[in-house]
Design a protein around this motif. Sequence first.
Motif, PDB file in Angstrom:
ATOM      1  N   ASP A 207       0.855  -1.100  -0.173  1.00 28.49           N
ATOM      2  CA  ASP A 207      -0.070  -0.109   0.049  1.00 28.49           C
ATOM      3  C   ASP A 207       1.006   1.282  -0.044  1.00 28.49           C
ATOM      4  O   ASP A 207       0.431   2.189  -0.559  1.00 28.49           O
ATOM      5  CB  ASP A 207      -1.135  -0.090   1.167  1.00 28.49           C
ATOM      6  CG  ASP A 207      -0.480  -0.420   2.432  1.00 28.49           C
ATOM      7  OD1 ASP A 207       0.775  -0.577   2.617  1.00 28.49           O
ATOM      8  OD2 ASP A 207      -1.272  -0.740   3.411  1.00 28.49           O
ATOM      9  N   ARG A 208       2.032   1.045   0.644  1.00 30.31           N
ATOM     10  CA  ARG A 208       2.985   2.445   0.643  1.00 30.31           C
ATOM     11  C   ARG A 208       3.555   2.616  -0.743  1.00 30.31           C
ATOM     12  O   ARG A 208       3.747   3.748  -1.174  1.00 30.31           O
ATOM     13  CB  ARG A 208       3.981   1.988   1.678  1.00 30.31           C
ATOM     14  CG  ARG A 208       5.073   3.244   1.710  1.00 30.31           C
ATOM     15  CD  ARG A 208       5.825   3.151   2.940  1.00 30.31           C
ATOM     16  NE  ARG A 208       6.866   4.314   2.993  1.00 30.31           N
ATOM     17  CZ  ARG A 208       6.782   5.458   3.678  1.00 30.31           C
ATOM     18  NH1 ARG A 208       5.509   5.868   3.887  1.00 30.31           N
ATOM     19  NH2 ARG A 208       7.603   6.508   3.442  1.00 30.31           N
TER      20      ARG A 208
ATOM     21  N   ALA B   4       0.860   4.400  -2.341  1.00 33.62           N
ATOM     22  CA  ALA B   4       0.528   6.100  -2.002  1.00 33.62           C
ATOM     23  C   ALA B   4       1.831   6.603  -2.732  1.00 33.62           C
ATOM     24  O   ALA B   4       1.595   7.880  -3.118  1.00 33.62           O
ATOM     25  CB  ALA B   4       0.815   5.991  -0.524  1.00 33.62           C
ATOM     26  N   LEU B   5       3.072   6.299  -2.396  1.00 31.36           N
ATOM     27  CA  LEU B   5       4.057   7.138  -2.992  1.00 31.36           C
ATOM     28  C   LEU B   5       4.667   6.935  -4.426  1.00 31.36           C
ATOM     29  O   LEU B   5       4.996   8.058  -4.954  1.00 31.36           O
ATOM     30  CB  LEU B   5       5.454   6.842  -2.213  1.00 31.36           C
ATOM     31  CG  LEU B   5       5.541   6.974  -0.571  1.00 31.36           C
ATOM     32  CD1 LEU B   5       6.745   6.669   0.074  1.00 31.36           C
ATOM     33  CD2 LEU B   5       4.639   8.093  -0.291  1.00 31.36           C
TER      34      LEU B   5
ATOM     35  N   MET C  35       5.604  12.582   3.375  1.00 34.24           N
ATOM     36  CA  MET C  35       5.744  11.083   3.904  1.00 34.24           C
ATOM     37  C   MET C  35       7.172  10.447   3.263  1.00 34.24           C
ATOM     38  O   MET C  35       7.684   9.835   4.170  1.00 34.24           O
ATOM     39  CB  MET C  35       4.669  10.191   3.274  1.00 34.24           C
ATOM     40  CG  MET C  35       3.334  10.184   4.321  1.00 34.24           C
ATOM     41  SD  MET C  35       2.189   9.102   3.685  1.00 34.24           S
ATOM     42  CE  MET C  35       0.739   9.633   4.903  1.00 34.24           C
ATOM     43  N   LYS C  36       7.210  10.847   2.003  1.00 33.41           N
ATOM     44  CA  LYS C  36       8.390  10.229   1.301  1.00 33.41           C
ATOM     45  C   LYS C  36       9.731  11.116   2.062  1.00 33.41           C
ATOM     46  O   LYS C  36      10.878  10.465   2.324  1.00 33.41           O
ATOM     47  CB  LYS C  36       8.272  10.691  -0.214  1.00 33.41           C
ATOM     48  CG  LYS C  36       9.504   9.810  -0.967  1.00 33.41           C
ATOM     49  CD  LYS C  36       9.239  10.066  -2.323  1.00 33.41           C
ATOM     50  CE  LYS C  36      10.181   9.197  -3.166  1.00 33.41           C
ATOM     51  NZ  LYS C  36       9.846   9.117  -4.432  1.00 33.41           N
TER      52      LYS C  36
ATOM     53  N   ASN D 120      10.286  10.016   5.426  1.00 39.99           N
ATOM     54  CA  ASN D 120      10.372   8.610   5.603  1.00 39.99           C
ATOM     55  C   ASN D 120       9.418   8.218   6.586  1.00 39.99           C
ATOM     56  O   ASN D 120       9.868   7.275   7.601  1.00 39.99           O
ATOM     57  CB  ASN D 120      11.946   8.180   5.786  1.00 39.99           C
ATOM     58  CG  ASN D 120      12.069   6.636   5.745  1.00 39.99           C
ATOM     59  OD1 ASN D 120      11.055   5.940   4.936  1.00 39.99           O
ATOM     60  ND2 ASN D 120      12.955   5.872   6.375  1.00 39.99           N
ATOM     61  N   VAL D 121       8.067   8.325   6.597  1.00 42.58           N
ATOM     62  CA  VAL D 121       7.219   8.050   7.644  1.00 42.58           C
ATOM     63  C   VAL D 121       5.906   7.548   6.865  1.00 42.58           C
ATOM     64  O   VAL D 121       5.660   7.703   5.742  1.00 42.58           O
ATOM     65  CB  VAL D 121       6.870   9.286   8.442  1.00 42.58           C
ATOM     66  CG1 VAL D 121       7.863   9.786   9.500  1.00 42.58           C
ATOM     67  CG2 VAL D 121       6.075  10.470   7.701  1.00 42.58           C
ATOM     68  N   GLY D 122       5.175   6.739   7.645  1.00 39.83           N
ATOM     69  CA  GLY D 122       3.912   6.128   6.974  1.00 39.83           C
ATOM     70  C   GLY D 122       2.640   6.821   7.441  1.00 39.83           C
ATOM     71  O   GLY D 122       1.644   6.604   7.221  1.00 39.83           O
TER      72      GLY D 122
ATOM     73  N   ASP E 265      -0.216   6.282   4.902  1.00 41.47           N
ATOM     74  CA  ASP E 265      -0.060   5.595   3.446  1.00 41.47           C
ATOM     75  C   ASP E 265      -1.116   4.835   3.055  1.00 41.47           C
ATOM     76  O   ASP E 265      -1.410   5.018   1.779  1.00 41.47           O
ATOM     77  CB  ASP E 265       1.299   5.286   3.391  1.00 41.47           C
ATOM     78  CG  ASP E 265       1.801   4.251   4.211  1.00 41.47           C
ATOM     79  OD1 ASP E 265       0.797   3.541   5.159  1.00 41.47           O
ATOM     80  OD2 ASP E 265       3.122   3.813   4.411  1.00 41.47           O
TER      81      ASP E 265
END
Lengths: 142, 142
Positions: free
Chosen positions: A49-50, A53-54, B27-28, B31-33, B49
């Motif tokens: 899923d990440r 998202a990214l 987030m990228k 580096n967190v979800g 995410d």
Amino acid sequence: MSLQSYCQKPVIRVAPNTNITEACQLMEQNNVGCLIAEREGRLCGIVTDRDIALRVAGAKRDPDKTLVKDIMTPDPIRISVDKDLRQLTAMMHAYHVRRVPIVNGFDTTLGIVTLDDLIAQLGDEMSEIGKAISEEFPQGNA
Amino acid sequence: MSLQTFCGKRLATISPERSIAEACWLMKEKNVGCLIAEHQGKLCGIITDRDIALKVTGEEKDPLTTMVQEIMTSDPVRISVDKDLPDLVSLMHSRHVRRVPIVNETELTLGIVTLDDLIALFGYEMSEIGTAISEEFPQRKA
């Protein structure tokens, strides 16, 4: 202890040519955070899923036109079902992964094991050990 | 142990009126979800995410025009920094959440604590206990 016991839960498979919209539906319907991509019955990628998202939303790609193979991690770290728990944890540590597909000799995915699975199992075992100690020394409960 | 230990690190906040594309970028970058949504200095939501994958990409919404507040979980479970570790664990258990924002009395987010943080802490403590036991009974090392 073989890794066979981690192959009970269904693996959600996807063809690498599936589009991301469909992949999202699969994740939602099956309540999973990652899909296994297989080509001709062999593991060829993993998508989370990440990643979606990214690499799709964050990269402003169209999910209808983007395919799983465009964003998946190809040739992911995997482990043979013949290996044991110690080799699995060493691998997770060395490669910094928290999900590892378990494969047979043909590279077909039999299961997927996550850090959460291992933690849950360890928690159960610790709880049993705790009970054994409390019962051995009941005065320690006071 | 006070929850202050978990404050100050890896906290990424965003305004609920920012776009999902910006949220992905953050987030990228960090580096967190997950991101904490704050409105006028008060916690008002949390977005992960997975939320973005399933509720934006999966529902074919445009990340440039969709706002964080449309997707986030509003008024998320939170814990006051004055509480302690057992309070936190029972909260995670009863509400089935693995990430909990830590707030002060004005609802300002001071940090976020995850199940992973607790597992890492527990693993470290167990390792210390194991070492203490081995040193207490050195003959068992053989």
